[in-house]
Design a protein around this motif. Structure first.
Motif, PDB file in Angstrom:
ATOM      1  N   VAL A 355      48.487  11.882 -52.852  1.00 57.50           N
ATOM      2  CA  VAL A 355      48.965  10.520 -53.101  1.00 57.50           C
ATOM      3  C   VAL A 355      49.848  10.103 -51.926  1.00 57.50           C
ATOM      4  CG1 VAL A 355      50.279   9.026 -54.641  1.00 57.50           C
ATOM      5  CG2 VAL A 355      48.916  10.907 -55.582  1.00 57.50           C
ATOM      6  N   GLY A 356      49.562   8.943 -51.359  1.00 57.96           N
ATOM      7  CA  GLY A 356      50.342   8.468 -50.217  1.00 57.96           C
ATOM      8  C   GLY A 356      51.100   7.195 -50.540  1.00 57.96           C
ATOM      9  N   PHE A 357      52.335   7.091 -50.022  1.00 54.80           N
ATOM     10  CA  PHE A 357      53.150   5.879 -50.179  1.00 54.80           C
ATOM     11  C   PHE A 357      53.552   5.363 -48.793  1.00 54.80           C
ATOM     12  CE2 PHE A 357      53.814   8.134 -54.205  1.00 54.80           C
ATOM     13  CZ  PHE A 357      53.588   7.109 -55.119  1.00 54.80           C
ATOM     14  N   GLU A 358      53.251   4.078 -48.545  1.00 52.38           N
ATOM     15  CA  GLU A 358      53.616   3.455 -47.268  1.00 52.38           C
ATOM     16  C   GLU A 358      54.980   2.798 -47.447  1.00 52.38           C
ATOM     17  OE1 GLU A 358      51.330   4.096 -45.136  1.00 52.38           O
ATOM     18  OE2 GLU A 358      49.586   4.438 -46.418  1.00 52.38           O
ATOM     19  N   VAL A 359      55.928   3.203 -46.621  1.00 51.46           N
ATOM     20  CA  VAL A 359      57.310   2.770 -46.818  1.00 51.46           C
ATOM     21  C   VAL A 359      57.810   2.007 -45.586  1.00 51.46           C
ATOM     22  CG1 VAL A 359      59.631   3.524 -47.434  1.00 51.46           C
ATOM     23  CG2 VAL A 359      57.649   4.883 -48.171  1.00 51.46           C
ATOM     24  N   ILE A 360      58.343   0.807 -45.819  1.00 48.89           N
ATOM     25  CA  ILE A 360      58.896   0.062 -44.685  1.00 48.89           C
ATOM     26  C   ILE A 360      60.386   0.328 -44.566  1.00 48.89           C
ATOM     27  CG2 ILE A 360      57.089  -1.693 -44.707  1.00 48.89           C
ATOM     28  CD1 ILE A 360      59.047  -3.631 -46.000  1.00 48.89           C
ATOM     29  N   VAL A 361      60.829   0.440 -43.315  1.00 48.41           N
ATOM     30  CA  VAL A 361      62.227   0.776 -43.007  1.00 48.41           C
ATOM     31  C   VAL A 361      62.660  -0.015 -41.776  1.00 48.41           C
ATOM     32  CG1 VAL A 361      62.110   3.130 -43.938  1.00 48.41           C
ATOM     33  CG2 VAL A 361      61.489   2.718 -41.557  1.00 48.41           C
ATOM     34  N   ASN A 362      63.966   0.005 -41.495  1.00 43.74           N
ATOM     35  CA  ASN A 362      64.485  -0.705 -40.316  1.00 43.74           C
ATOM     36  C   ASN A 362      64.414   0.186 -39.079  1.00 43.74           C
ATOM     37  OD1 ASN A 362      66.557  -2.010 -42.735  1.00 43.74           O
ATOM     38  ND2 ASN A 362      65.403  -3.375 -41.393  1.00 43.74           N
ATOM     39  N   ARG A 363      63.207   0.496 -38.722  1.00 50.60           N
ATOM     40  CA  ARG A 363      62.917   1.246 -37.493  1.00 50.60           C
ATOM     41  C   ARG A 363      61.777   0.519 -36.780  1.00 50.60           C
ATOM     42  NH1 ARG A 363      63.600   7.558 -37.788  1.00 50.60           N
ATOM     43  NH2 ARG A 363      64.951   7.862 -39.582  1.00 50.60           N
ATOM     44  N   PRO A 364      61.494   0.887 -35.515  1.00 54.64           N
ATOM     45  CA  PRO A 364      60.417   0.204 -34.790  1.00 54.64           C
ATOM     46  C   PRO A 364      59.067   0.347 -35.493  1.00 54.64           C
ATOM     47  CG  PRO A 364      61.690   1.605 -33.320  1.00 54.64           C
ATOM     48  CD  PRO A 364      62.167   1.900 -34.698  1.00 54.64           C
ATOM     49  N   LYS A 365      58.200  -0.604 -35.250  1.00 51.37           N
ATOM     50  CA  LYS A 365      56.849  -0.583 -35.816  1.00 51.37           C
ATOM     51  C   LYS A 365      56.127   0.692 -35.374  1.00 51.37           C
ATOM     52  CE  LYS A 365      52.784  -3.639 -36.080  1.00 51.37           C
ATOM     53  NZ  LYS A 365      51.716  -2.652 -36.031  1.00 51.37           N
ATOM     54  N   VAL A 366      55.654   1.440 -36.339  1.00 46.90           N
ATOM     55  CA  VAL A 366      54.995   2.718 -36.036  1.00 46.90           C
ATOM     56  C   VAL A 366      53.656   2.478 -35.339  1.00 46.90           C
ATOM     57  CG1 VAL A 366      53.768   4.630 -37.152  1.00 46.90           C
ATOM     58  CG2 VAL A 366      56.123   4.112 -37.802  1.00 46.90           C
ATOM     59  N   ALA A 367      53.369   3.335 -34.391  1.00 48.59           N
ATOM     60  CA  ALA A 367      52.079   3.286 -33.690  1.00 48.59           C
ATOM     61  C   ALA A 367      51.389   4.635 -33.846  1.00 48.59           C
ATOM     62  CB  ALA A 367      52.294   2.979 -32.213  1.00 48.59           C
ATOM     63  N   ALA A 368      50.116   4.628 -33.517  1.00 49.04           N
ATOM     64  CA  ALA A 368      49.357   5.882 -33.564  1.00 49.04           C
ATOM     65  C   ALA A 368      49.963   6.883 -32.582  1.00 49.04           C
ATOM     66  CB  ALA A 368      47.898   5.610 -33.197  1.00 49.04           C
ATOM     67  N   TYR A 369      49.941   8.118 -32.959  1.00 45.24           N
ATOM     68  CA  TYR A 369      50.325   9.202 -32.054  1.00 45.24           C
ATOM     69  C   TYR A 369      49.328  10.331 -32.279  1.00 45.24           C
ATOM     70  CZ  TYR A 369      53.345  12.790 -29.854  1.00 45.24           C
ATOM     71  OH  TYR A 369      53.854  13.793 -29.061  1.00 45.24           O
ATOM     72  N   ARG A 370      48.332  10.447 -31.411  1.00 47.12           N
ATOM     73  CA  ARG A 370      47.439  11.603 -31.323  1.00 47.12           C
ATOM     74  C   ARG A 370      47.141  12.195 -32.709  1.00 47.12           C
ATOM     75  NH1 ARG A 370      48.274  15.399 -25.991  1.00 47.12           N
ATOM     76  NH2 ARG A 370      46.105  16.000 -25.814  1.00 47.12           N
ATOM     77  N   ALA A 371      45.991  11.911 -33.268  1.00 46.11           N
ATOM     78  CA  ALA A 371      45.658  12.310 -34.646  1.00 46.11           C
ATOM     79  C   ALA A 371      46.712  11.798 -35.609  1.00 46.11           C
ATOM     80  CB  ALA A 371      45.501  13.824 -34.781  1.00 46.11           C
ATOM     81  N   PRO A 372      46.951  10.477 -35.574  1.00 45.24           N
ATOM     82  CA  PRO A 372      48.104   9.914 -36.283  1.00 45.24           C
ATOM     83  C   PRO A 372      48.152  10.318 -37.755  1.00 45.24           C
ATOM     84  CG  PRO A 372      46.502   8.185 -35.718  1.00 45.24           C
ATOM     85  CD  PRO A 372      46.114   9.417 -34.975  1.00 45.24           C
ATOM     86  N   SER A 373      49.330  10.727 -38.177  1.00 42.33           N
ATOM     87  CA  SER A 373      49.663  11.101 -39.555  1.00 42.33           C
ATOM     88  C   SER A 373      49.242  12.522 -39.924  1.00 42.33           C
ATOM     89  CB  SER A 373      49.040  10.139 -40.582  1.00 42.33           C
ATOM     90  OG  SER A 373      49.494   8.833 -40.396  1.00 42.33           O
ATOM     91  N   ALA A 374      48.302  13.096 -39.206  1.00 43.17           N
ATOM     92  CA  ALA A 374      47.802  14.421 -39.588  1.00 43.17           C
ATOM     93  C   ALA A 374      48.802  15.549 -39.329  1.00 43.17           C
ATOM     94  CB  ALA A 374      46.472  14.709 -38.881  1.00 43.17           C
ATOM     95  N   PRO A 375      49.555  15.533 -38.209  1.00 47.51           N
ATOM     96  CA  PRO A 375      50.446  16.678 -37.962  1.00 47.51           C
ATOM     97  C   PRO A 375      51.485  16.882 -39.052  1.00 47.51           C
ATOM     98  CG  PRO A 375      50.167  15.387 -35.950  1.00 47.51           C
ATOM     99  CD  PRO A 375      49.556  14.584 -37.061  1.00 47.51           C
ATOM    100  N   MET A 376      52.038  15.777 -39.587  1.00 49.45           N
ATOM    101  CA  MET A 376      53.097  15.915 -40.596  1.00 49.45           C
ATOM    102  C   MET A 376      52.518  16.486 -41.890  1.00 49.45           C
ATOM    103  SD  MET A 376      52.878  12.923 -38.848  1.00 49.45           S
ATOM    104  CE  MET A 376      53.601  11.313 -38.764  1.00 49.45           C
TER     105      MET A 376
END
Lengths: 754, 81
Positions: A355-376
């Motif tokens: 189950v995934g939750f997309e959360v907005i925060v006061n940080r810069p707009k997230v961009a892809a980083y090499r296989a984005p989201s998979a490393p975490m």
């Protein structure tokens, strides 16, 4: 697609060799032109004013004093970028991120920009712009942003993917779910269960070259831009959409690129440079500082992940469950969904749910980083798998082999796998000497697996044969990792000529058809497919030209090993014609010879890797040194093995930095505390051992040579491999990345206190 | 007949149906028939969808043939780095 991309095994001459890259000499002698190296006569210098607040309503902006300053030629605010997005939320997020419209959503959010005759005047002008802010409560942490009393960033954001739909707004943009089977019944069958919560901190791609461009708008409605990007066609489309330009009138040329890793798939400052140029009537150069790159260009998500895995005593996983919370900056996106899809993709599971939750925060707009989201996601899952192996008393490689997905397995994200390489990478790890090498005092070993989808996309290529028989290959996928070399090898292989006779260039947006950007590990996969197609089209033409030269039917001309050969009893005494022979006569046999291809390169094969890591931890300081590291990954077919190895090593190096040191640190005021390489610590060569690589080649059935993408998967396992090694070394399970010295010392102190 | 599974984000746009059966021989025909049946899918189908046919993921090649009895998943198009 008319082109037959089916894999066919054949003996290869050029593909698989290791020649020098065509851009190598320029790069090592300093002649290569990167984004900031381009200049135009009369160009202005741009600087951007950025919010010092993490969250603030913009009450008033007065630029009059800046406009009046001598040497200032244009000042822009959001008012100069009217909303042309027509209800497209993703495009609006890009627009608002480039220049804040009503609220500044993070420390570093652009609020105005200036073009002036030089940098000194531009900086002075920024100081003269008056911005009145109404500072609002902020939230930068992914878990805190989900709390019921968290400050709201967007009062109109209602979580999607929940039934019934919520009636109150929150910072959660979307809920997604994947899986199959029944996890509760699976856990009931388990003898052993591991359940943990993990956290990973926000990191930046850390490309050495900052974002840079020169934009020039003309009075006739045409415009040009020279820019450092992973996708100049995509930048053209996005900038044209945001500024109301006709796409074909905006010509974009990509520079050499000093690293992108996903961060240069998004526009950040380029629309501002174009808007300034349009207003000033002169070319405008905009180069972001390192501090701006950190504060205002997309890092990856900060994450918080819960994992629960159950297994029988003999190591068969009975159920797996993960809840993933990913921050996306101030605009809702789908990063957690990707993490949820990749979490358990390495395994063949009867009962799995993510189950995934997309959360907005006061940080810069997230961009892809090499296989984005998979490393975490892999960090959390592979840490839990490691702990499970320890709990059962089973070798961690054996446990993974016992549960590895294979052809016919249903993936955790839904579809059934075709031929895949996770099993072979694990078998290679089991027998690798690294796994049995002795360890010393304070040393530990960890291993982990990783998955990435890979994809293809729209691709267009021109192959031109010159009068001397040498070949120019014009491609539209930006070369981020040596693809000009690999594509030259492909052209040489198809045509049967020398690699040295092929010169590959990246064409601009006005000289070649549309290409999707270089992302998803698609550069060599996609453009090689188009290059093969273009070369085969050129061969058709060369056979026709040879037939004319011999004055025989084209049906009696075959193409073998780089030569036209006359076949049949009537003609087979003729000497074969080489590419050079045919090219020399082109002017009298119909004119220039070229091959063209436009296609959709689809059917990219999914990719798997297994990494092994040894570390030594200083128990007094908590400092960790990686002393040995091995990457094993399936490449499908390594077109240029040295650059495939480079991709493996580069991904591992970035992952090691993420695992050990890299982290966005925010103060209580919501401001980024470490926007520079002195305080944001990426690994340098002296921090790392030689990273050993092992290339496996399990052909992708959907590519003529079996090629899979190789650029991204290598960053997926390191977070877990390093953390597992550190956990092994210190005897404490490390659950928060980066496992930096303070976190290790805190864990050791907690252990000492019992 | 093709069995299609929708990703969760599409389900509310398809009368809360997660699994559907469609008579289609290509991806293009499949998407067209689904959109005819559920007009709300038009938006996501423009540029947000990828189609997995028997495990192979297609993002653009809508001419791809779908074998009879194939297993099809509609997935969100992903970003890459």
């Amino acid at each position: 697609m008319s082109f037959d991309a089916t894999y066919k095994e054949k003996k290869l001459k050029s593909v698989g060799t290791r020649p020098l890259r065509p851009d190598g000499v320029d790069k090592v002698t300093g002649r290569a032109r990167y984004g900031a190296d381009f200049n135009m006569p009369g160009q202005l210098v741009a600087r951007v004013l950025r919010s010092p607040h993490a969250h603030a309503r913009i009450m008033r902006i007065d630029v009059s004093r800046a406009v009046a300053l001598k040497g200032v030629k244009a000042v822009i605010t959001a008012a100069d970028l009217p909303d042309l997005t027509n209800g497209n939320a993703a495009l609006y997020a890009i627009l608002d991120n480039c220049m804040a419209r009503t609220k500044a959503f993070y420390d570093g959010h652009a609020v105005a920009a200036v073009a002036a005759i030089d940098a000194k005047v531009a900086r002075e002008a920024l100081k003269l712009i008056e911005v009145e802010y109404d500072v609002l409560p902020h939230v930068v942490d992914v878990d805190a942003a989900m709390a019921p009393d968290a400050p709201l960033l967007d009062e109109n954001l209602f979580t999607q993917g929940i039934d019934p739909a919520p009636t109150t707004p929150s910072n959660v943009g979307n809920r997604s779910e994947f899986g199959h089977g029944d996890v509760e019944s699976g856990f009931a069958k388990a003898d052993v269960i591991v359940e943990r919560s993990y956290k990973t901190e926000q990191t930046h791609q850390g490309y050495i070259e900052p974002h840079a461009c020169v934009a020039s708008c003309n009075v006739d409605g045409t415009a040009e831009m020279w820019v450092c990007t992973q996708g100049h066609f995509v930048y053209r489309q996005t900038c044209a959409d945001l500024l109301g330009l006709e796409v074909s009138k905006l010509r974009v040329t990509s520079s050499e690129i000093g690293g992108g890793f996903g961060g240069k798939t998004h526009v950040w400052a380029e629309p501002l440079a174009l808007a300034l140029s349009r207003k000033a009537g002169r070319p405008v150069k905009l180069v972001m500082s390192r501090e701006e790159v950190f504060r205002a260009s997309g890092p990856t998500s900060q994450t918080s992940i819960d994992v629960k895995i159950g297994a029988t005593k003999d190591g068969k996983i009975t159920a797996a469950l993960a809840t993933l919370r990913y921050s996306s900056g101030p605009y809702a996106d789908s990063w957690a969904e990707t993490g949820a899809m990749t979490s358990f993709a390495c395994y063949d599971l009867e009962n799995v749910k993510t189950v995934g939750f997309e959360v907005i925060v006061n940080r810069p707009k997230v961009a892809a980083y090499r296989a984005p989201s998979a490393p975490m996601a892999a960090f959390a899952v592979e840490s839990a798998i490691d702990e499970l192996a320890h709990k059962i008393g089973m070798d961690s490689v054996e446990l993974r082999i016992k549960n590895a997905a294979s052809e016919g397995s249903r993936s955790s994200y839904g579809p059934i796998y075709g031929p895949i390489g996770i099993g072979p990478t694990l078998e290679a790890a089991r027998t690798h000497p690294h796994m049995s090498a002795p360890l010393g005092k304070n040393q530990g070993r960890g291993m982990a697996c990783g998955f990435w989808f890979n994809f293809g996309g729209q691709t267009c290529t021109d192959l031109n044969i010159s009068a001397d028989g040498t070949v120019t290959l014009a491609v539209g996928t930006v070369d981020v990792g040596g693809s000009r070399a690999s594509l030259s090898l492909i052209a040489a292989e198809e045509l049967g000529i020398s690699y040295d006779d092929v010169k590959a260039v990246i064409a601009d947006t006005s000289t070649l058809g549309y290409n999707d950007m270089t992302d998803g590990s698609r550069g060599t996969f996609s453009s090689s497919m188009a290059t093969i197609s273009a070369a085969r089209n050129a061969i058709v033409t060369m056979r026709e030209r040879a037939a004319l030269m011999w004055d025989i039917p084209v049906e009696d001309v075959a193409w073998e090993e780089g030569h036209a050969k006359a076949v049949g009893a009537s003609y087979d005494n003729r000497a074969p014609l080489s590419v050079k022979d045919i090219a020399a006569e082109a002017g009298n046999t119909g004119g220039p010879i070229a091959g063209h291809s436009e296609l959709v390169a689809d059917g990219a094969g999914v990719s798997f890797g297994t990494h092994i890591c040894d570390v030594e931890v200083d128990p007094e300081t908590g400092a960790t040194r990686v002393i040995r590291y091995t990457v094993i990954q399936d490449a499908g077919k390594a077109v240029h093995p040295a650059y495939v190895e480079g991709q493996y090593q580069g991904g591992a190096a970035q992952g090691i930095g993420w695992a050990l040191n890299e982290e966005y640190v925010y103060g209580a005021d919501g401001r980024l505390q470490n926007p520079g390489f002195l305080d944001y610590r990426i690994p340098v060569c002296s921090d790392l051992p030689m990273i050993d690589t092992q290339i496996l080649e399990i052909p992708n059935p959907n590519h003529p040579y079996g090629v899979r993408g190789v650029g991204e998967t290598s960053i997926v396992p390191p977070l877990a491999a390093v953390a597992n090694a550190v956990s092994d070394a210190v005897g404490v399970r490390m659950v928060h990345v980066p496992v930096s010295p303070p976190r290790i010392l805190a864990a050791l102190n907690a252990k000492a206190k019992g | 007949m093709v069995d299609v599974t929708l990703w969760a984000g599409l389900v509310p746009l398809a009368d809360s149906q997660k699994h559907l059966s469609v008579q289609a021989s290509t991806i293009r025909e499949l998407l067209r028939k689904l959109q005819d049946r559920y007009p709300g899918l038009e938006g996501p189908f423009k540029n947000e969808v990828a189609v997995a046919v028997n495990g192979t993921i297609y993002r653009n090649d809508w001419s791809q043939e779908i074998p009879d009895g194939a297993e099809v998943f509609l997935m969100r198009r992903l970003a890459g780095g």
